[in-house]
Enzyme design. Structure first.
Site, PDB file in Angstrom:
ATOM      1  N   THR A  22       0.542  -0.752  -0.141  1.00 21.71           N
ATOM      2  CA  THR A  22      -0.005  -0.332   0.495  1.00 21.71           C
ATOM      3  C   THR A  22       1.289   1.308  -0.049  1.00 21.71           C
ATOM      4  O   THR A  22       1.796   1.598   0.699  1.00 21.71           O
ATOM      5  CB  THR A  22      -0.877   0.085   1.492  1.00 21.71           C
ATOM      6  OG1 THR A  22      -1.227  -1.446   0.974  1.00 21.71           O
ATOM      7  CG2 THR A  22      -2.000   1.226   1.494  1.00 21.71           C
ATOM      8  N   ARG A  68     -11.773 -10.955  -1.235  1.00 22.70           N
ATOM      9  CA  ARG A  68     -10.899 -10.456   0.687  1.00 22.70           C
ATOM     10  C   ARG A  68     -10.635  -8.383   0.245  1.00 22.70           C
ATOM     11  O   ARG A  68     -10.167  -8.670  -0.783  1.00 22.70           O
ATOM     12  CB  ARG A  68      -9.523 -11.192   0.835  1.00 22.70           C
ATOM     13  CG  ARG A  68      -8.558 -10.256   1.996  1.00 22.70           C
ATOM     14  CD  ARG A  68      -7.940  -9.642   1.615  1.00 22.70           C
ATOM     15  NE  ARG A  68      -7.033  -9.438   2.889  1.00 22.70           N
ATOM     16  CZ  ARG A  68      -6.398  -8.273   2.321  1.00 22.70           C
ATOM     17  NH1 ARG A  68      -6.042  -7.785   1.466  1.00 22.70           N
ATOM     18  NH2 ARG A  68      -4.838  -8.451   3.581  1.00 22.70           N
ATOM     19  N   GLY A  76      -9.019  -5.556   2.238  1.00 22.36           N
ATOM     20  CA  GLY A  76      -8.203  -5.364   3.727  1.00 22.36           C
ATOM     21  C   GLY A  76      -7.992  -4.360   4.327  1.00 22.36           C
ATOM     22  O   GLY A  76      -9.310  -3.725   4.113  1.00 22.36           O
ATOM     23  N   ASP A  77      -6.795  -3.792   5.703  1.00 24.29           N
ATOM     24  CA  ASP A  77      -7.367  -2.516   5.563  1.00 24.29           C
ATOM     25  C   ASP A  77      -7.524  -1.039   4.886  1.00 24.29           C
ATOM     26  O   ASP A  77      -8.058   0.177   5.015  1.00 24.29           O
ATOM     27  CB  ASP A  77      -6.147  -2.001   6.938  1.00 24.29           C
ATOM     28  CG  ASP A  77      -4.778  -2.576   6.323  1.00 24.29           C
ATOM     29  OD1 ASP A  77      -4.864  -2.788   5.041  1.00 24.29           O
ATOM     30  OD2 ASP A  77      -4.037  -1.681   6.638  1.00 24.29           O
ATOM     31  N   GLY A  92       0.901  -2.654   5.626  1.00 19.85           N
ATOM     32  CA  GLY A  92       1.067  -4.590   6.101  1.00 19.85           C
ATOM     33  C   GLY A  92      -0.280  -5.561   5.706  1.00 19.85           C
ATOM     34  O   GLY A  92      -1.241  -4.901   4.920  1.00 19.85           O
ATOM     35  N   GLY A 150      -3.610  -6.266   6.738  1.00 14.40           N
ATOM     36  CA  GLY A 150      -4.510  -5.293   6.596  1.00 14.40           C
ATOM     37  C   GLY A 150      -5.697  -6.310   7.763  1.00 14.40           C
ATOM     38  O   GLY A 150      -6.015  -5.560   8.718  1.00 14.40           O
TER      39      GLY A 150
HETATM   40  N1  GLY Z   1      -2.572  -2.875   3.635  1.00 13.79           N
HETATM   41  C1  GLY Z   1      -3.086  -3.692   2.489  1.00 13.79           C
HETATM   42  C2  GLY Z   1      -3.415  -5.140   2.873  1.00 13.79           C
HETATM   43  O1  GLY Z   1      -3.815  -5.996   3.889  1.00 13.79           O
HETATM   44  O2  GLY Z   1      -4.729  -4.778   1.827  1.00 13.79           O
END
Ligand code: GLY
Length: 346
Positions: free
Chosen positions: A207, A235, A237-238, A259, A261
């Site tokens: 990211t 899926r 992520g964060d 990192g 997520g």
């Molecule tokens: N930080 C990106 C993800 O986990 O997708």
């Protein structure tokens, strides 16, 4: 120390004198102990910071706007569009590694100085996910659009449908398919902590999170990614989750993450970092505390994954902290242009 914090400290010492030192720990905290630490904005001193080495080029684009007294919101959008459009960057936008079905799905969000925010999750076929997120923020009454709905919205708003899967990413995915080992991996710059790195592993930074303060002293942030390589389709992520991958509070500061997520979402990481800064912690200490929380609830997992937080406060002080070493971030202001490597637990 601010007058208010001095006051809190003094009143706690007063309680200790009355209750005896042993009772201090047991004494209930008062509401006033958690009053906000509000910083006076630093005007006419814009700054932009972003995750990883590739943040340097993104910062340059953001600075084109910040340096001319433009708005932080415009700057962060323009900044993160740089890696989104770069096919060589295999963790963001065009050229991002696909999910396990071979589909490139993007997550992005943006937030301004007035708690306005917009997000897209699992968006396919559009290079600039961040601009779609901004359109969600500005052209709808909603915060998040996901999947097909996000794509339909983007197309209806003039975004162009494109194939985001480059030859290189497709080749690596086909290589991965031979084993199809479902072990999504992220941030393998410190290759030692994966026994069996996936194809192309060493370049697998993820990211971009970008935070900026403009000449008016206002904050904004943006965060965009293609997420974990070879993830289950759908899926998320964060990165597109407000409060996890990004949070902006114009009275206090802003934070973003990179990192794995899932680990960031569990602790509402970026929101936590901002709230810790509100209580007076420096950006680096706030990031460290958030990382330590991940470590505390699952030390075994924390050894194997990377999570890094990057934060800035309203005064323009910045800092970062990560689980694993080699989490880098780029800074550009009127005073400096530099890439730093954060401290880390391991
Ligand atoms: N930080 C990106 C993800 O986990 O997708």
């Amino acid at each position: 120390m601010s007058d208010r914090r001095k006051f809190v400290k003094l009143s706690l010492l007063g309680s200790a004198a009355v209750l005896g030192t042993g009772s201090l720990l047991a004494a209930p905290r008062k509401e006033q102990d958690f009053e906000d630490v509000l910083y006076a904005p630093v005007k006419d001193n814009p700054i932009v910071i972003s995750t990883w080495d590739f943040g340097k080029e993104a910062n340059t684009a953001a600075w084109e706007i910040l340096g001319k007294n433009g708005k932080a919101l415009d700057a962060v959008e323009a900044g993160v569009k740089v890696p989104e459009a770069d096919p060589k960057n295999q963790s963001i936008g065009l050229g991002g590694r696909p999910d396990r079905d071979g589909k490139v799905t993007l997550d992005a969000c943006i937030m301004d100085e007035k708690y306005n925010c917009g997000s897209v999750m699992c968006l396919e076929h559009i290079v600039h996910a961040i601009s779609v997120a901004r359109a969600v923020m500005e052209r709808t009454p909603h915060v998040i659009l996901a999947g097909d709905g996000a794509l339909q919205f983007a197309l209806a708003n003039g975004f162009k449908k494109e194939n985001l899967l480059t030859e290189k990413s497709e080749k690596e995915w086909k290589e991965w398919l031979k084993k199809s080992k479902y072990e999504p991996q992220i941030n393998i710059e410190n290759a030692g902590y994966h026994k069996d790195p996936m194809p192309g592993g060493k370049d697998n930074h993820d990211t971009i999170g970008m935070l900026a303060i403009d000449a008016n002293g206002d904050l904004s942030g943006a965060c965009t990614t293609s997420g974990m390589a070879y993830k289950i389709h759908g899926r998320v992520g964060d990165s597109p989750v407000i409060g996890a991958g990004l949070y902006v509070d114009n009275e206090v500061g802003a934070a973003t993450s990179s990192g794995v997520g899932e680990e960031v979402i569990r602790i509402a990481g970026s929101h936590l970092v901002v709230e810790l800064m509100r209580r007076g912690l420096s950006p680096e200490d706030a990031c460290k505390k958030a990382v330590e929380r991940i470590l505390k609830f699952n030390p075994a997992k924390a050894k194997e994954v990377q999570v890094g937080f990057l934060a800035i406060n309203k005064k323009g002080e910045y800092g970062a902290y990560a689980l694993q070493k080699d989490f880098s971030y780029a800074v550009k202001s009127g005073k400096e242009e530099k890439i730093y490597t954060s401290k880390s637990i391991y």
